[in-house]
Design an enzyme around this catalytic site. Structure first.
Site, PDB file in Angstrom:
ATOM      1  N   SER A 143       0.866  -1.189   0.000  1.00 18.05           N
ATOM      2  CA  SER A 143       0.000   0.000   0.000  1.00 18.05           C
ATOM      3  C   SER A 143       0.896   1.231   0.000  1.00 18.05           C
ATOM      4  O   SER A 143       2.091   1.124   0.325  1.00 18.05           O
ATOM      5  CB  SER A 143      -0.839  -0.013   1.286  1.00 18.05           C
ATOM      6  N   TYR A 156      -1.864  -0.944  10.601  1.00 17.04           N
ATOM      7  CA  TYR A 156      -1.943  -1.137   9.143  1.00 17.04           C
ATOM      8  C   TYR A 156      -0.627  -0.705   8.484  1.00 17.04           C
ATOM      9  O   TYR A 156      -0.067  -1.420   7.657  1.00 17.04           O
ATOM     10  CB  TYR A 156      -3.125  -0.345   8.585  1.00 17.04           C
ATOM     11  N   LYS A 160       1.996  -2.991   6.327  1.00 20.77           N
ATOM     12  CA  LYS A 160       2.266  -2.734   4.914  1.00 20.77           C
ATOM     13  C   LYS A 160       3.751  -2.419   4.669  1.00 20.77           C
ATOM     14  O   LYS A 160       4.279  -2.721   3.599  1.00 20.77           O
ATOM     15  CB  LYS A 160       1.356  -1.617   4.398  1.00 20.77           C
TER      16      LYS A 160
HETATM   17  N1  NAD Z   1      -8.860  -0.476  -0.862  1.00 21.04           N
HETATM   18  C1  NAD Z   1      -7.816   0.306  -0.716  1.00 21.04           C
HETATM   19  O1  NAD Z   1      -7.913   1.543  -0.719  1.00 21.04           O
HETATM   20  C2  NAD Z   1      -6.447  -0.309  -0.567  1.00 21.04           C
HETATM   21  C3  NAD Z   1      -5.327   0.532  -0.634  1.00 21.04           C
HETATM   22  C4  NAD Z   1      -4.057  -0.009  -0.494  1.00 21.04           C
HETATM   23  C5  NAD Z   1      -3.919  -1.384  -0.297  1.00 21.04           C
HETATM   24  N2  NAD Z   1      -5.024  -2.190  -0.218  1.00 21.04           N
HETATM   25  C6  NAD Z   1      -4.805  -3.613   0.009  1.00 21.04           C
HETATM   26  O2  NAD Z   1      -5.438  -4.364  -1.010  1.00 21.04           O
HETATM   27  C7  NAD Z   1      -5.668  -5.691  -0.535  1.00 21.04           C
HETATM   28  C8  NAD Z   1      -7.074  -6.122  -0.914  1.00 21.04           C
HETATM   29  O3  NAD Z   1      -8.016  -5.360  -0.156  1.00 21.04           O
HETATM   30  P1  NAD Z   1      -9.337  -4.718  -0.784  1.00 21.04           P
HETATM   31  O4  NAD Z   1      -9.184  -3.259  -0.676  1.00 21.04           O
HETATM   32  O5  NAD Z   1      -9.629  -5.337  -2.099  1.00 21.04           O
HETATM   33  O6  NAD Z   1     -10.415  -5.116   0.333  1.00 21.04           O
HETATM   34  P2  NAD Z   1     -11.653  -6.120   0.292  1.00 21.04           P
HETATM   35  O7  NAD Z   1     -12.163  -6.183   1.692  1.00 21.04           O
HETATM   36  O8  NAD Z   1     -12.604  -5.734  -0.774  1.00 21.04           O
HETATM   37  O9  NAD Z   1     -10.974  -7.517  -0.092  1.00 21.04           O
HETATM   38  C9  NAD Z   1     -10.129  -8.186   0.810  1.00 21.04           C
HETATM   39  C10 NAD Z   1     -10.429  -9.680   0.766  1.00 21.04           C
HETATM   40  O10 NAD Z   1      -9.567 -10.346   1.705  1.00 21.04           O
HETATM   41  C11 NAD Z   1     -10.327 -11.354   2.357  1.00 21.04           C
HETATM   42  N3  NAD Z   1      -9.738 -11.742   3.633  1.00 21.04           N
HETATM   43  C12 NAD Z   1      -9.765 -11.071   4.808  1.00 21.04           C
HETATM   44  N4  NAD Z   1      -9.173 -11.802   5.774  1.00 21.04           N
HETATM   45  C13 NAD Z   1      -8.746 -12.950   5.189  1.00 21.04           C
HETATM   46  C14 NAD Z   1      -8.058 -14.090   5.660  1.00 21.04           C
HETATM   47  N5  NAD Z   1      -7.696 -14.217   6.953  1.00 21.04           N
HETATM   48  N6  NAD Z   1      -7.791 -15.089   4.779  1.00 21.04           N
HETATM   49  C15 NAD Z   1      -8.177 -14.979   3.484  1.00 21.04           C
HETATM   50  N7  NAD Z   1      -8.836 -13.934   2.988  1.00 21.04           N
HETATM   51  C16 NAD Z   1      -9.110 -12.926   3.827  1.00 21.04           C
HETATM   52  C17 NAD Z   1     -11.700 -10.721   2.503  1.00 21.04           C
HETATM   53  O11 NAD Z   1     -12.721 -11.690   2.752  1.00 21.04           O
HETATM   54  C18 NAD Z   1     -11.866  -9.992   1.190  1.00 21.04           C
HETATM   55  O12 NAD Z   1     -12.498 -10.813   0.230  1.00 21.04           O
HETATM   56  C19 NAD Z   1      -5.395  -5.647   0.972  1.00 21.04           C
HETATM   57  O13 NAD Z   1      -4.111  -6.187   1.224  1.00 21.04           O
HETATM   58  C20 NAD Z   1      -5.424  -4.167   1.276  1.00 21.04           C
HETATM   59  O14 NAD Z   1      -4.667  -3.847   2.432  1.00 21.04           O
HETATM   60  C21 NAD Z   1      -6.279  -1.680  -0.347  1.00 21.04           C
END
Ligand code: NAD
Length: 292
Positions: A143, A156, A160
């Site tokens: 991130s 968080y 990251k």
């Molecule tokens: N959305 C943002 O703004 C953003 C920004 C930077 C980084 N990220 C990163 O992107 C990645 C994906 O997140 P997202 O934004 O798509 O969120 P999201 O909640 O839409 O998707 C995350 C998925 O991870 C699954 N998950 C959670 N705990 C789990 C576990 N213990 N085992 C297996 N699966 C699990 C959830 O069920 C979900 O389907 C994450 O690592 C998040 O930190 C997101």
């Protein structure tokens, strides 16, 4: 990895957001897709969406923080499609936001279990075979919070930074070994996903004891009240992020950023290290959220 057709991708956190967009994108490229997620119902629905783009899909209910569960994921993937080629260690959660001394031990544990141990287990399950075959690509989802340190997101941020460091270490070790296995580190800014509702997947044994503990966010400074609204306004779509990741995999690039909004904050942080000055304060880091 220039030719994706007929190869296999494993995607953790594949039932939602960025992971689901990866699955649809790689499925469209003709890859077999192994979708791993802890949320069984969402995973089933997501798998049907990816099948609809014509991909062969294997949904596997998986807890990335659990070593045995990740070992089973590796076995299921190999049994269905043979050795996988593209490993996306993407599952992640965001605990309540707040002053770090008010985050609970359970907030820290849950965040680190999923966001850090999920990556460590994934590497231990999949990297040895990639190295033996001397082919493949690992995408680690970090991130912009892995390149800067936002206030009130200590757990968080720490998770990251660890993700980015693990990706960089893996890259260095593979280059040192003369391996053809590649690594990318994805550092998205704001993306419109379901991460704000990440609590839905917190294990019961790591639940916070009281309502107050669960709502630390309510104590944040007033000017962050617009945080969520602005966050959505500047968010990228998961599909856009997936297209950037696809390009980076094909072009074998390490760093993947999703937008320009955070460049100044990242540069300011790195400059402070070079110049041995104090790290930039929240104005620089939160600027894209507060001023857009
Ligand atoms: N959305 C943002 O703004 C953003 C920004 C930077 C980084 N990220 C990163 O992107 C990645 C994906 O997140 P997202 O934004 O798509 O969120 P999201 O909640 O839409 O998707 C995350 C998925 O991870 C699954 N998950 C959670 N705990 C789990 C576990 N213990 N085992 C297996 N699966 C699990 C959830 O069920 C979900 O389907 C994450 O690592 C998040 O930190 C997101």
């Amino acid at each position: 990895m220039r030719d994706l057709e007929g190869k296999t991708a494993v995607i953790t956190g594949g039932a939602s957001g960025i992971g689901l967009a990866f699955a649809e994108c790689f499925g469209r490229e003709g890859m077999n897709v192994v979708m791993a997620d802890i949320e069984a119902g969402a995973l089933r629905r997501a798998a049907a969406r990816v099948e609809a783009v014509g991909a062969a899909v294997l949904p596997v209910v998986t807890d990335v923080g659990d070593e045995a569960s990740m070992t089973l994921l590796g076995e299921a993937a190999r049994e269905a499609f043979g050795n996988p080629h593209l490993i996306c260690l993407n599952a992640g959660v965001s605990a309540p936001t707040g002053p770090m001394e008010e985050l609970t031990a359970n907030d820290w544990r849950w965040t680190l279990d999923v966001n850090v141990w999920g990556i460590i287990h994934g590497i231990r399950v999949f990297l040895p075979e990639l190295k033996r075959r001397d082919e493949g690509h690992v995408v680690v989802t970090a991130s912009v919070a892995g390149l800067t340190s936002y206030p009130w997101m200590a757990a968080y941020n720490a998770s990251k930074h660890a993700a980015a460091s693990i990706a960089e270490s893996m890259h260095s070790e593979l280059r040192e070994a003369g391996s053809r296995v590649r690594v990318s580190c994805l550092c998205p800014g704001a993306v419109a996903t379901n991460i704000a509702g990440a609590e839905r997947n917190r294990p019961k044994e790591l639940a916070n004891a009281s309502r107050e503990e669960a709502e630390v966010v309510a104590q944040l400074p007033g000017d962050l009240e617009e945080f969520s609204e602005r966050f959505e306004a500047i968010s990228q779509t998961p599909a856009d992020v997936a297209e950037r990741v696809l390009a980076a995999v094909v072009e074998e690039r390490f760093w993947i950023e999703t937008d320009e909004a955070y460049r100044d904050a990242i540069k300011a942080r790195h400059r402070s290290i070079e110049d041995r000055t104090d790290p930039p304060a929240r104005g620089v880091i939160l600027g894209p959220y507060l001023e857009s």
